[in-house]
Design an enzyme around this catalytic site. Sequence first.
Site, PDB file in Angstrom:
ATOM      1  N   CYS A  85       0.995  -1.394  -0.038  1.00 19.07           N
ATOM      2  CA  CYS A  85       0.106   0.210   0.063  1.00 19.07           C
ATOM      3  C   CYS A  85       0.791   1.141   0.008  1.00 19.07           C
ATOM      4  O   CYS A  85       1.668   1.425   0.888  1.00 19.07           O
ATOM      5  CB  CYS A  85      -0.881   0.022   1.195  1.00 19.07           C
ATOM      6  SG  CYS A  85      -1.913   1.445   1.480  1.00 19.07           S
TER       7      CYS A  85
ATOM      8  N   CYS B 158       0.382   3.113   3.736  1.00 19.62           N
ATOM      9  CA  CYS B 158       1.169   2.485   5.037  1.00 19.62           C
ATOM     10  C   CYS B 158       1.800   1.566   4.948  1.00 19.62           C
ATOM     11  O   CYS B 158       2.197   1.067   5.966  1.00 19.62           O
ATOM     12  CB  CYS B 158      -0.507   1.982   5.729  1.00 19.62           C
ATOM     13  SG  CYS B 158      -1.316   0.472   5.079  1.00 19.62           S
TER      14      CYS B 158
ATOM     15  N   CYS C 167      -5.906  -4.738 -19.472  1.00 21.86           N
ATOM     16  CA  CYS C 167      -6.671  -3.513 -19.393  1.00 21.86           C
ATOM     17  C   CYS C 167      -6.031  -2.246 -19.101  1.00 21.86           C
ATOM     18  O   CYS C 167      -6.453  -1.350 -18.975  1.00 21.86           O
ATOM     19  CB  CYS C 167      -7.489  -3.755 -18.079  1.00 21.86           C
ATOM     20  SG  CYS C 167      -6.701  -3.856 -16.469  1.00 21.86           S
TER      21      CYS C 167
ATOM     22  N   CYS D 150      -7.330  -0.757   1.007  1.00 17.86           N
ATOM     23  CA  CYS D 150      -6.528  -1.267   1.844  1.00 17.86           C
ATOM     24  C   CYS D 150      -7.237  -1.452   3.239  1.00 17.86           C
ATOM     25  O   CYS D 150      -7.759  -0.276   3.776  1.00 17.86           O
ATOM     26  CB  CYS D 150      -5.184  -0.467   2.017  1.00 17.86           C
ATOM     27  SG  CYS D 150      -4.178  -0.968   3.603  1.00 17.86           S
TER      28      CYS D 150
ATOM     29  N   CYS E  80      -5.678   1.150   6.127  1.00 15.38           N
ATOM     30  CA  CYS E  80      -5.709   2.590   6.309  1.00 15.38           C
ATOM     31  C   CYS E  80      -6.885   3.109   5.510  1.00 15.38           C
ATOM     32  O   CYS E  80      -6.854   4.357   5.205  1.00 15.38           O
ATOM     33  CB  CYS E  80      -4.290   3.205   5.926  1.00 15.38           C
ATOM     34  SG  CYS E  80      -3.873   2.939   3.904  1.00 15.38           S
TER      35      CYS E  80
ATOM     36  N   ASP F 145     -13.629 -11.405 -14.038  1.00 15.01           N
ATOM     37  CA  ASP F 145     -13.392 -12.006 -15.302  1.00 15.01           C
ATOM     38  C   ASP F 145     -11.918 -12.509 -15.439  1.00 15.01           C
ATOM     39  O   ASP F 145     -11.272 -12.320 -16.282  1.00 15.01           O
ATOM     40  CB  ASP F 145     -13.553 -11.029 -16.195  1.00 15.01           C
ATOM     41  CG  ASP F 145     -12.865  -9.739 -16.118  1.00 15.01           C
ATOM     42  OD1 ASP F 145     -12.316  -9.579 -15.050  1.00 15.01           O
ATOM     43  OD2 ASP F 145     -12.982  -8.839 -16.879  1.00 15.01           O
TER      44      ASP F 145
ATOM     45  N   CYS G 139      -8.227  -4.952 -10.156  1.00 18.08           N
ATOM     46  CA  CYS G 139      -7.551  -4.049 -11.263  1.00 18.08           C
ATOM     47  C   CYS G 139      -6.959  -3.001 -10.397  1.00 18.08           C
ATOM     48  O   CYS G 139      -7.798  -2.251  -9.789  1.00 18.08           O
ATOM     49  CB  CYS G 139      -8.604  -3.562 -12.281  1.00 18.08           C
ATOM     50  SG  CYS G 139      -7.981  -2.476 -13.374  1.00 18.08           S
TER      51      CYS G 139
END
Length: 126
Positions: free
Chosen positions: A43, A46, A61, A92, A95, A105, A115
């Site tokens: 993250c 954090c 994508c 997350c 935090c 998918d 994603c």
Amino acid sequence: MENNENWREKLSRQEYAVCREKGTEPAFSGEYWDTKDEGSYTCKCCGEVLFLSDSKFDSGCGWPSFFQPADAPKIREARDTTHGMLRVEVMCDNCGSHLGHVFEDGPAPTGLRYCINSASISLDKK
């Protein structure tokens, strides 16, 4: 939990927009969308380990995609009806940072595609 001013000082403008305001970076623009390096994705806010490189795949994508989190309880999900769509937002759990969305998918074994915005994660290379 840090306040908005602390987040603004800690994060870049784009990171703040994505992580704290639930924004999205443009497809194919983020640092990690095509990264093949091994390591842990943490993250940005954090430092919690959220995804591992062995679950990353090329979904086409334009955002980093993972078929599972490193540890499911570290990811919080919420219904997202913005932009006239029904999606599942992922954050997350430690935090509350917005990470992206999860879709059904993805590849085996989970069938899921997390994603994730590059602006919301950092890669700790092996």
